[in-house]
Design an enzyme around this catalytic site. Structure first.
Site, PDB file in Angstrom:
ATOM      1  N   HIS A   1       6.522  66.311   3.373  1.00 42.05           N
ATOM      2  CA  HIS A   1       5.358  66.214   4.250  1.00 42.05           C
ATOM      3  C   HIS A   1       5.406  67.325   5.305  1.00 42.05           C
ATOM      4  CE1 HIS A   1       8.361  64.220   6.741  1.00 42.05           C
ATOM      5  NE2 HIS A   1       7.583  64.489   7.781  1.00 42.05           N
TER       6      HIS A   1
ATOM      7  N   HIS B   1       5.908  73.212   8.989  1.00 44.20           N
ATOM      8  CA  HIS B   1       6.984  73.369   8.004  1.00 44.20           C
ATOM      9  C   HIS B   1       7.172  72.052   7.261  1.00 44.20           C
ATOM     10  CE1 HIS B   1       8.956  71.404  11.390  1.00 44.20           C
ATOM     11  NE2 HIS B   1       9.768  70.889  10.480  1.00 44.20           N
TER      12      HIS B   1
END
Length: 182
Positions: free
Chosen positions: A129, A47
């Site tokens: 990220h 995620h």
């Protein structure tokens, strides 16, 4: 009245990839792990965190969801096309070469609504990220190129993470749709 403290949940807001995006990102893990070692994140848990809340009393989860529902943000496209390493925490991650302005606006608006509703959260410069490997080792040298993963973002989610070791699956508690672009 009970002397027992309220139960808590460890939660965060995130962008949650679909199965195809998740599989493509998980495909980066074997070659990167061969180079850097470390432990691969479970593919099901990949995620992009937007805002980390941490522990919150379970009775406040509904108020947290209501605060997120107030966010009005536009859909956008992300493209993860870089593998990078952070030496300070030994993480290999996927990153976009550039992030669309709608992503920064979504994070900003979400933080504003959380503040307005008096929720505490981690404040840090936002860097999109996706953690791929933990406990990795690498130098300052660039990591090899990886196949780009396009990601049309249509919503964001509230996720509960496990509070004890061994229970490693994240659980999506709620989804919040983004507005289609005009």
């Amino acid at each position: 009245m009970s002397d027992k403290p309220d139960s808590t949940a460890r939660v965060f807001f995130a962008l949650w990839p679909n199965a195809a995006e998740r599989a493509a990102l998980a495909g980066w893990q074997p070659p990167l792990r061969e180079l850097c070692g470390g432990r691969a994140m479970l593919a099901a848990n990949l995620h992009n965190t937007l805002v980390f809340i941490g522990n919150i009393a379970e009775h406040r989860l509904e108020a947290l969801k209501l605060a997120a529902q107030e966010v009005e943000a536009e859909r956008f496209k992300l493209r993860f096309d870089l593998a990078r390493y952070w030496g300070h925490n030994h993480i290999v991650f996927a990153a976009p070469h550039s992030a669309p302005p709608q992503l920064a606006q979504l994070v900003h608006d979400l933080e504003q609504h959380l503040e307005r509703h008096r929720f505490r959260f981690d404040r840090r410069d936002y860097k999109p990220h996706i953690t791929l490997l933990r406990h990795a080792k690498w130098s300052d040298s660039p990591l090899p190129e990886m196949p780009a993963v396009p990601w049309p973002v249509h919503d964001f989610v509230l996720v509960q993470s496990p509070q004890q070791e061994g229970d490693s699956h994240y659980r999506v508690l709620a989804r919040f749709p983004l507005t289609p672009r005009p």
